[in-house]
Write a protein that holds these residues in place. Structure first.
Motif, short mmCIF file in Angstrom:
data_model
loop_
_atom_site.label_atom_id
_atom_site.label_comp_id
_atom_site.label_asym_id
_atom_site.label_seq_id
_atom_site.Cartn_x
_atom_site.Cartn_y
_atom_site.Cartn_z
N ARG A 107 0.82 -1.22 0.00
CA ARG A 107 0.00 0.00 0.00
C ARG A 107 0.85 1.27 0.00
O ARG A 107 0.39 2.34 -0.39
CB ARG A 107 -0.93 0.01 1.21
CG ARG A 107 -0.19 0.25 2.52
CD ARG A 107 -1.12 0.15 3.73
NE ARG A 107 -1.59 -1.20 3.93
CZ ARG A 107 -2.85 -1.49 4.27
NH1 ARG A 107 -3.74 -0.52 4.42
NH2 ARG A 107 -3.22 -2.74 4.46
N GLN A 111 2.62 5.66 -2.58
CA GLN A 111 2.86 6.88 -1.81
C GLN A 111 4.26 7.47 -2.07
O GLN A 111 4.54 8.60 -1.67
CB GLN A 111 2.72 6.60 -0.31
CG GLN A 111 1.46 5.86 0.09
CD GLN A 111 0.20 6.65 -0.13
OE1 GLN A 111 0.16 7.84 0.16
NE2 GLN A 111 -0.81 6.01 -0.69
N LEU A 133 0.41 -1.75 -9.55
CA LEU A 133 0.81 -0.68 -8.65
C LEU A 133 1.51 0.47 -9.36
O LEU A 133 1.85 1.48 -8.73
CB LEU A 133 1.71 -1.23 -7.54
CG LEU A 133 1.02 -2.13 -6.51
CD1 LEU A 133 2.05 -2.83 -5.62
CD2 LEU A 133 0.04 -1.33 -5.66
N PRO A 170 -2.29 4.17 4.91
CA PRO A 170 -2.86 4.27 3.56
C PRO A 170 -4.02 3.30 3.40
O PRO A 170 -3.90 2.11 3.72
CB PRO A 170 -1.68 3.90 2.65
CG PRO A 170 -0.47 4.27 3.46
CD PRO A 170 -0.84 3.96 4.87
N ALA A 172 -7.19 0.80 2.39
CA ALA A 172 -7.51 -0.33 1.52
C ALA A 172 -8.94 -0.15 1.03
O ALA A 172 -9.75 0.48 1.70
CB ALA A 172 -7.36 -1.64 2.29
N TYR A 174 -6.33 -1.42 -2.17
CA TYR A 174 -5.30 -0.79 -2.98
C TYR A 174 -4.76 -1.73 -4.05
O TYR A 174 -3.88 -1.35 -4.81
CB TYR A 174 -4.16 -0.28 -2.11
CG TYR A 174 -3.62 -1.32 -1.13
CD1 TYR A 174 -2.59 -2.18 -1.50
CD2 TYR A 174 -4.15 -1.43 0.14
CE1 TYR A 174 -2.11 -3.13 -0.62
CE2 TYR A 174 -3.68 -2.37 1.03
CZ TYR A 174 -2.66 -3.22 0.65
OH TYR A 174 -2.19 -4.15 1.54
N ALA A 255 -6.61 -6.40 1.09
CA ALA A 255 -6.05 -5.48 0.10
C ALA A 255 -6.97 -5.30 -1.10
O ALA A 255 -6.92 -4.28 -1.79
CB ALA A 255 -4.68 -5.98 -0.35
#
Length: 311
Positions: A107, A111, A133, A170, A172, A174, A255
């Motif tokens: 996750r 970022q 991702l 962060p 979920a 994700y 997730a």
């Protein structure tokens, strides 16, 4: 006469395993008063704080694990990212610990800002799942040469670098995956990796423990893998619910945002599930069912049965 260092550490370990985290914390702090630089105890204290939800302190202390583990990234020669401006430099995100840890920490990858390239090193079964991702994914196989980058960071160091608290995890879901046609039913996983140090405590002795649930729902065995984690993700998204012991399946479901009930042991419960909670700040789609005492899975199943019937 002051209690000896070794006795304090042993008391801390026993208390932590029994989920008596205030006692464990006191014991570890007393041990560190004698040996302030002892990295294993600092790391253990970090885990105790994490189990209590004290993430800012806990993740920083848990960084001490890097002083004594034998992770091969230590010999890479790549400098470690300290959270400073990446300014177009390449960053290698190193996998650490188990498959569930990799999924949980994935996750943080979106970022990371400002890098010229982010290379996510992962276990091979996760390669296709992590491909969404938006970074380069490198499956680390036996004997493979690790890609070079300007900097590296361990995935479990990312919460400390991002100064994570319970409120700033962060969110979920994700991860995404193509879904199979909706079939319904309740998938179950009854045991984890036998190499896990607490697998005997966290896994069911037999899938027959779940037999009472068959009276109120159709159960689908997810124990035997079919393909990689992307294939598994497609399977579980076709179900109504997943029931699992504490394995990577719980992280995968969370997730993805798939409803999932997690059966937790009363002894050596992992730090991320904390204490006394039926929910998880890491995964809103999860519900936690805890043993009232070590080995008592029957009570867990008895608690789940009326909830399952109500669905």
């Amino acid at each position: 006469m002051a209690e000896e260092f070794g006795a304090l550490v042993e008391r801390g370990i026993r208390a932590a395993h029994a989920m008596d985290f205030p006692t464990a914390e006191r014991a570890y702090l007393a041990a560190l008063a004698q040996r302030p630089d002892n990295a294993p105890v600092i790391s253990a204290l970090g885990l105790v704080l994490l189990a209590q939800g004290r993430y800012r302190e806990g993740f920083l202390l848990y960084e001490a694990r890097k002083a004594f583990d034998r992770d091969p990234i230590n010999q890479s020669g790549m400098p470690e990212w300290q959270g400073d401006d990446l300014a177009g430099r390449s960053l290698l995100v190193w996998r650490e610990q188990g498959l569930g840890d990799e999924i949980q920490m994935a996750r943080y990858v979106p970022q990371i800002r400002g890098a010229g390239e982010v290379i996510l090193v992962c276990s091979p079964p996760l390669e296709r799942l992590f491909s969404g991702l938006g970074v380069r994914v490198f499956p680390l196989t036996d004997g493979a040469a690790v890609p070079r980058a300007d900097l590296h960071v361990r995935n479990l160091s990312l919460p400390a670098l991002f100064e994570t608290t319970l409120e700033t995890i962060p969110p979920a879901p994700y991860l995404t995956a193509p879904a199979d046609a909706k079939t319904g039913g309740v998938g179950f996983v009854w045991r984890g990796n036998p190499d896990h140090p607490n697998d005997a405590g966290r896994s069911l002795p037999s899938p027959e423990v779940l037999a009472p649930l068959q009276e109120v729902a159709e159960l689908v065995d997810l124990q035997t893998p079919r393909g990689d984690f992307l294939d598994t993700a497609a399977r579980i998204q076709a179900l109504d619910l997943v029931i699992t012991v504490d394995t990577a399946m719980a992280h995968l479901a969370g997730a993805l945002g798939v409803p999932c009930w997690v059966m937790l042991p009363a002894w050596r419960t992992d730090w991320r599930w904390m204490t006394g909670r039926t929910d998880s700040p890491w995964y809103p789609s999860l519900k936690l069912y805890r043993q009232p005492k070590p080995g008592d899975w029957e009570s867990v199943v008895a608690a789940m049965k009326p909830d399952l019937a109500a669905r």
